[in-house]
Design a protein around this motif. Sequence first.
Motif, PDB file in Angstrom:
ATOM      1  N   ILE A  52       0.854  -1.105   0.044  1.00 31.72           N
ATOM      2  CA  ILE A  52       0.101  -0.082  -0.036  1.00 31.72           C
ATOM      3  C   ILE A  52       0.691   1.161  -0.232  1.00 31.72           C
ATOM      4  CG2 ILE A  52      -1.798   1.409   1.249  1.00 31.72           C
ATOM      5  CD1 ILE A  52      -1.535  -2.291   2.130  1.00 31.72           C
ATOM      6  N   ASP A  53       0.607   2.122  -1.089  1.00 31.88           N
ATOM      7  CA  ASP A  53       1.206   3.475  -0.931  1.00 31.88           C
ATOM      8  C   ASP A  53       0.322   4.552  -1.157  1.00 31.88           C
ATOM      9  OD1 ASP A  53       3.779   2.323  -1.007  1.00 31.88           O
ATOM     10  OD2 ASP A  53       3.802   1.798  -3.152  1.00 31.88           O
ATOM     11  N   LEU A  54       0.413   5.503  -0.061  1.00 31.02           N
ATOM     12  CA  LEU A  54      -0.463   6.257  -0.112  1.00 31.02           C
ATOM     13  C   LEU A  54       0.195   7.824   0.258  1.00 31.02           C
ATOM     14  CD1 LEU A  54      -3.222   4.697   2.523  1.00 31.02           C
ATOM     15  CD2 LEU A  54      -3.107   4.626  -0.250  1.00 31.02           C
ATOM     16  N   THR A  55      -0.419   8.913  -0.337  1.00 29.54           N
ATOM     17  CA  THR A  55       0.125  10.115  -0.153  1.00 29.54           C
ATOM     18  C   THR A  55      -1.033  11.023   0.413  1.00 29.54           C
ATOM     19  OG1 THR A  55       1.900  10.130  -1.868  1.00 29.54           O
ATOM     20  CG2 THR A  55       1.201  12.299  -1.121  1.00 29.54           C
ATOM     21  N   PHE A  56      -0.764  11.345   1.694  1.00 30.91           N
ATOM     22  CA  PHE A  56      -1.748  12.283   2.252  1.00 30.91           C
ATOM     23  C   PHE A  56      -1.330  13.741   2.349  1.00 30.91           C
ATOM     24  CE2 PHE A  56      -2.176   8.287   4.565  1.00 30.91           C
ATOM     25  CZ  PHE A  56      -3.656   8.140   4.451  1.00 30.91           C
ATOM     26  N   ASP A  57      -2.168  14.479   2.083  1.00 30.81           N
ATOM     27  CA  ASP A  57      -2.157  15.984   2.011  1.00 30.81           C
ATOM     28  C   ASP A  57      -2.394  16.721   3.272  1.00 30.81           C
ATOM     29  OD1 ASP A  57      -1.873  18.775   1.500  1.00 30.81           O
ATOM     30  OD2 ASP A  57      -3.139  18.898  -0.166  1.00 30.81           O
ATOM     31  N   LEU A  58      -1.538  17.159   4.200  1.00 28.40           N
ATOM     32  CA  LEU A  58      -1.848  17.591   5.379  1.00 28.40           C
ATOM     33  C   LEU A  58      -2.318  19.194   5.512  1.00 28.40           C
ATOM     34  CD1 LEU A  58      -0.456  14.962   5.874  1.00 28.40           C
ATOM     35  CD2 LEU A  58       0.517  15.911   7.884  1.00 28.40           C
ATOM     36  N   SER A  59      -2.043  19.692   4.112  1.00 29.15           N
ATOM     37  CA  SER A  59      -1.911  21.240   4.090  1.00 29.15           C
ATOM     38  C   SER A  59      -3.327  21.800   4.646  1.00 29.15           C
ATOM     39  CB  SER A  59      -1.893  21.622   2.702  1.00 29.15           C
ATOM     40  OG  SER A  59      -0.540  21.244   2.021  1.00 29.15           O
ATOM     41  N   GLU A  73       2.205  23.922   3.387  1.00 33.12           N
ATOM     42  CA  GLU A  73       1.974  22.981   2.289  1.00 33.12           C
ATOM     43  C   GLU A  73       2.686  21.866   2.865  1.00 33.12           C
ATOM     44  OE1 GLU A  73       0.255  22.684  -0.491  1.00 33.12           O
ATOM     45  OE2 GLU A  73      -0.654  24.582  -0.152  1.00 33.12           O
ATOM     46  N   GLN A  74       2.188  20.815   3.214  1.00 31.11           N
ATOM     47  CA  GLN A  74       2.800  19.549   3.978  1.00 31.11           C
ATOM     48  C   GLN A  74       2.048  18.147   3.439  1.00 31.11           C
ATOM     49  OE1 GLN A  74       2.756  19.606   8.069  1.00 31.11           O
ATOM     50  NE2 GLN A  74       4.278  18.166   8.416  1.00 31.11           N
ATOM     51  N   ARG A  75       2.945  17.307   3.023  1.00 36.79           N
ATOM     52  CA  ARG A  75       2.416  15.964   2.654  1.00 36.79           C
ATOM     53  C   ARG A  75       3.068  14.734   3.305  1.00 36.79           C
ATOM     54  NH1 ARG A  75       1.693  19.516  -1.345  1.00 36.79           N
ATOM     55  NH2 ARG A  75      -0.326  19.642  -2.558  1.00 36.79           N
ATOM     56  N   PHE A  76       2.549  13.954   3.255  1.00 36.33           N
ATOM     57  CA  PHE A  76       3.120  12.639   3.964  1.00 36.33           C
ATOM     58  C   PHE A  76       2.908  11.419   3.123  1.00 36.33           C
ATOM     59  CE2 PHE A  76       3.368   8.843   6.643  1.00 36.33           C
ATOM     60  CZ  PHE A  76       4.523   9.065   7.302  1.00 36.33           C
ATOM     61  N   ASP A  77       4.112  10.840   2.797  1.00 36.13           N
ATOM     62  CA  ASP A  77       4.007   9.443   1.743  1.00 36.13           C
ATOM     63  C   ASP A  77       4.050   8.381   3.000  1.00 36.13           C
ATOM     64  OD1 ASP A  77       4.198  10.705  -0.555  1.00 36.13           O
ATOM     65  OD2 ASP A  77       6.249  10.886  -0.282  1.00 36.13           O
ATOM     66  N   TYR A  78       2.842   7.507   2.702  1.00 37.41           N
ATOM     67  CA  TYR A  78       2.567   6.306   3.742  1.00 37.41           C
ATOM     68  C   TYR A  78       2.786   5.037   2.960  1.00 37.41           C
ATOM     69  CZ  TYR A  78      -0.581   3.518   6.699  1.00 37.41           C
ATOM     70  OH  TYR A  78      -1.019   2.455   7.427  1.00 37.41           O
ATOM     71  N   HIS A  79       3.603   3.983   3.512  1.00 37.81           N
ATOM     72  CA  HIS A  79       3.962   2.833   3.019  1.00 37.81           C
ATOM     73  C   HIS A  79       3.611   1.605   4.044  1.00 37.81           C
ATOM     74  CE1 HIS A  79       5.858   5.106  -0.231  1.00 37.81           C
ATOM     75  NE2 HIS A  79       6.473   5.865   0.915  1.00 37.81           N
ATOM     76  N   ALA A  80       3.060   0.814   3.533  1.00 33.13           N
ATOM     77  CA  ALA A  80       2.551  -0.464   4.280  1.00 33.13           C
ATOM     78  C   ALA A  80       2.798  -1.800   3.494  1.00 33.13           C
ATOM     79  CB  ALA A  80       1.371  -0.442   4.911  1.00 33.13           C
ATOM     80  N   ARG A  81       3.121  -2.725   4.264  1.00 35.05           N
ATOM     81  CA  ARG A  81       2.959  -4.128   3.584  1.00 35.05           C
ATOM     82  C   ARG A  81       2.575  -5.116   4.521  1.00 35.05           C
ATOM     83  NH1 ARG A  81       7.430  -8.035   4.130  1.00 35.05           N
ATOM     84  NH2 ARG A  81       7.712  -9.231   2.271  1.00 35.05           N
ATOM     85  N   ILE A  82       1.428  -5.659   4.088  1.00 32.87           N
ATOM     86  CA  ILE A  82       0.731  -6.829   4.936  1.00 32.87           C
ATOM     87  C   ILE A  82       0.579  -8.083   4.341  1.00 32.87           C
ATOM     88  CG2 ILE A  82      -0.411  -4.958   6.279  1.00 32.87           C
ATOM     89  CD1 ILE A  82      -2.773  -5.535   4.666  1.00 32.87           C
ATOM     90  N   PRO A  83       0.627  -9.039   4.955  1.00 36.31           N
ATOM     91  CA  PRO A  83       0.147 -10.276   4.360  1.00 36.31           C
ATOM     92  C   PRO A  83      -1.293 -10.270   3.677  1.00 36.31           C
ATOM     93  CG  PRO A  83       0.807 -11.021   6.672  1.00 36.31           C
ATOM     94  CD  PRO A  83       0.590  -9.348   6.506  1.00 36.31           C
ATOM     95  N   TYR A  84      -1.019 -10.965   2.395  1.00 36.57           N
ATOM     96  CA  TYR A  84      -2.203 -10.868   1.744  1.00 36.57           C
ATOM     97  C   TYR A  84      -3.356 -11.923   1.791  1.00 36.57           C
ATOM     98  CZ  TYR A  84      -5.298 -11.275  -2.593  1.00 36.57           C
ATOM     99  OH  TYR A  84      -6.375 -11.152  -3.381  1.00 36.57           O
ATOM    100  N   ALA A  85      -4.659 -11.452   1.799  1.00 41.58           N
ATOM    101  CA  ALA A  85      -5.614 -12.632   2.030  1.00 41.58           C
ATOM    102  C   ALA A  85      -6.442 -12.254   0.797  1.00 41.58           C
ATOM    103  CB  ALA A  85      -6.490 -12.374   3.167  1.00 41.58           C
ATOM    104  N   ARG A  86      -7.101 -13.448   0.259  1.00 35.31           N
ATOM    105  CA  ARG A  86      -7.948 -13.568  -0.822  1.00 35.31           C
ATOM    106  C   ARG A  86      -8.969 -12.350  -0.808  1.00 35.31           C
ATOM    107  NH1 ARG A  86     -10.171 -18.821  -3.774  1.00 35.31           N
ATOM    108  NH2 ARG A  86     -10.981 -17.896  -5.777  1.00 35.31           N
ATOM    109  N   TRP A  87      -9.890 -12.280   0.172  1.00 35.47           N
ATOM    110  CA  TRP A  87     -10.671 -11.463   0.315  1.00 35.47           C
ATOM    111  C   TRP A  87     -10.429  -9.831   0.084  1.00 35.47           C
ATOM    112  CZ3 TRP A  87     -10.329  -7.395   3.746  1.00 35.47           C
ATOM    113  CH2 TRP A  87      -9.790  -7.553   4.778  1.00 35.47           C
ATOM    114  N   MET A  88      -9.060  -9.667   0.235  1.00 35.85           N
ATOM    115  CA  MET A  88      -8.797  -8.113  -0.107  1.00 35.85           C
ATOM    116  C   MET A  88      -8.793  -8.049  -1.486  1.00 35.85           C
ATOM    117  SD  MET A  88      -5.235  -8.168   2.245  1.00 35.85           S
ATOM    118  CE  MET A  88      -5.397  -8.375   4.006  1.00 35.85           C
TER     119      MET A  88
END
Length: 472
Positions: free
Chosen positions: A43-50, A111-126
Motif C-alpha cells: 500500500i502506497d498512499l500520499t496524504f495532503d496535510l495542508s 504545504e505539507q504531505r506525507f508518503d505512507y507505505h505499508a506491507r501486509i500479508p495478502y488474503a484473498r478477500w482483499m
Amino acid sequence: MNKILYIALLLAGTSAITTAQTEGETLRLEKKMVERSGDYLLIDLTFDLSGLRISSNHSVAYTPAILSGDSVRTLPQLIVNGRNRQILYERTGRNVAEDGEFAVRRKNGTEQRFDYHARIPYARWMGKSEMIVTADDCGCGWNALSSTRSDLFPIRLRQAPRPLMAYIAPVAEVKNRAISGSAFLDFPVNKTDIYPDYRQNPRELAAIRQTVESVQDDKYATITGISIKGYASPEGSYANNERLAKGRSAALLEYVRSLYDLSGVDTKVDYEPEDWAGLERRVEKLNRPDKEEVLAVIRDASITDPDRRDTKLKTLNGGETYRFLLNEIYPALRHSDYEVAYTIRPFNVQEAKELIYSDPKQLSLDEMFQVAQTYEAGSAEFKEVFEIAVRMYPDDPVSNLNAANSALLNGDSAAARRYLAKAQEGPEKRLAEGVASWLEGDTDQAATIFRALANDARVGEQARANLEQVKD
C-alpha cells in the motif's frame, strides 16, 4: 521484486478524511496505489496535510483499514501531532518501526504531505474490498470509531493468470538411431570391383567413412547394423544389371569391412537391378516437351518385361530422348544407399543436464523431461528444456504439448498455439487450449473448457483450479 499480481489504482482525485472532533478543516488523500506482490499486499498512499490544523498540545491518530464484509485488516496508524505533542511523543522514546505506526508533526499554515507505505500479508478477500480510514482525536480507539469511518476508495485487484498445466511424461525408449546416405561410385563398364582412386570414388568413399566414423567415435553410441542397397540404371539387359547391382553392393560392404571391425554388427546387402522408380521421380521434375511420353512408357502396366520397356524408350523421338536420359538422368540412378544403425546408452539426470546444452541429440524425450522436472515450473531453465526438446523432436505430439504448456506458463499464447497444432490429442491439449483462451482474454471460452474438464480423471484438478481463477 517479483510482482505477480497487479492493480490499476492510480491518481484519481482526492478524498477528504474528517476527524471525530474537527480540529481544523480536513486531511486529504492525494495519491493511492495498491498492488499485490507474491504473498503480500503493498500500500502506497500520499496524504495532503495542508488543510489540517492541529493545536500544539493535540494529536489525531488516523487508522487506515481494508474492509470487505465482516473481514477487516487495520494498517499502521498515522499520528499527526501538534508541536508540543510531538516533543512529548519523541521523549517517550517510542520507536516507529517497532511500534508499527507513523508520526509526523503538523506545521500549521504550510504545504505539507506525507508518503505512507505499508506491507501486509495478502488474503484473498482483499482482492475485492474497500480502503477506509478512521480519525481518533479523543483516544477512543478503533473499535469505538469504526462506525464513523471515511471511505477512501475501492480495491479491485486484477489477478494475472497463474494457470495449472498438465504435462505428459514421454515413454522411456531404447534410443535406436540411424544415419543414412547415398554413394555414387564409378565402376569401369561391366565391372563390380571398387577402385578407390577411380574418378569421383575418393570423394564418395570418404563420405561413407565419415558416416561410419561419426558413430564409431561417439563415446555414447554403439553401432548395431550396417545395410547397403545398390541400384543400377535401366539401360542394357535386366540380367546383367542384376549382376552389377548385386555385385557392386557386396563389394561396397567388403570395402567397409576392410576398414572397420564389424564383429557383433548386423550387416545386410540388398539390391535393385533397375531403378525405375528413381527414373520416374526425376522425369517428373523435367521441363521437356517429351516428358509425358517418357512417363507414359514408364507407367505402362501392360509392359511387364523391363528389357522391352527400355527398348521402347530407345525409340522415342528417333533416339534423341534416350540419349538425353543416358547422359543426364541415368548416372544418378547408379547409386548405393547405405545406413549405419546404432544405439545410444541411457543417461541419468545429472548426465542429461549436462548434455541438454552441449549435445542434446544424445537424449531421449523422456530424459529431457526428467531434466525439466529438476527446475521450477515456469522458470527460464524449465522453459528452455522444453524448447530444446521440441527443436530436437519437432513433429513429436508429446514434445509439442509440453512446449505449449511451457509457453503458456510464460504468457506466450501465440507460440503455444503453434505447438498445439502438432500436440497430442486428449484432455491435456484441451486444457492448454483453455488456458490459451484465458490468456487471450476470452474468459468465457476458457471457463467453458475448464467446466467440461472439471471431472476428468487426468486434468480435473488443474481444470477446477483454473476455473476458480477465471471466475474471480
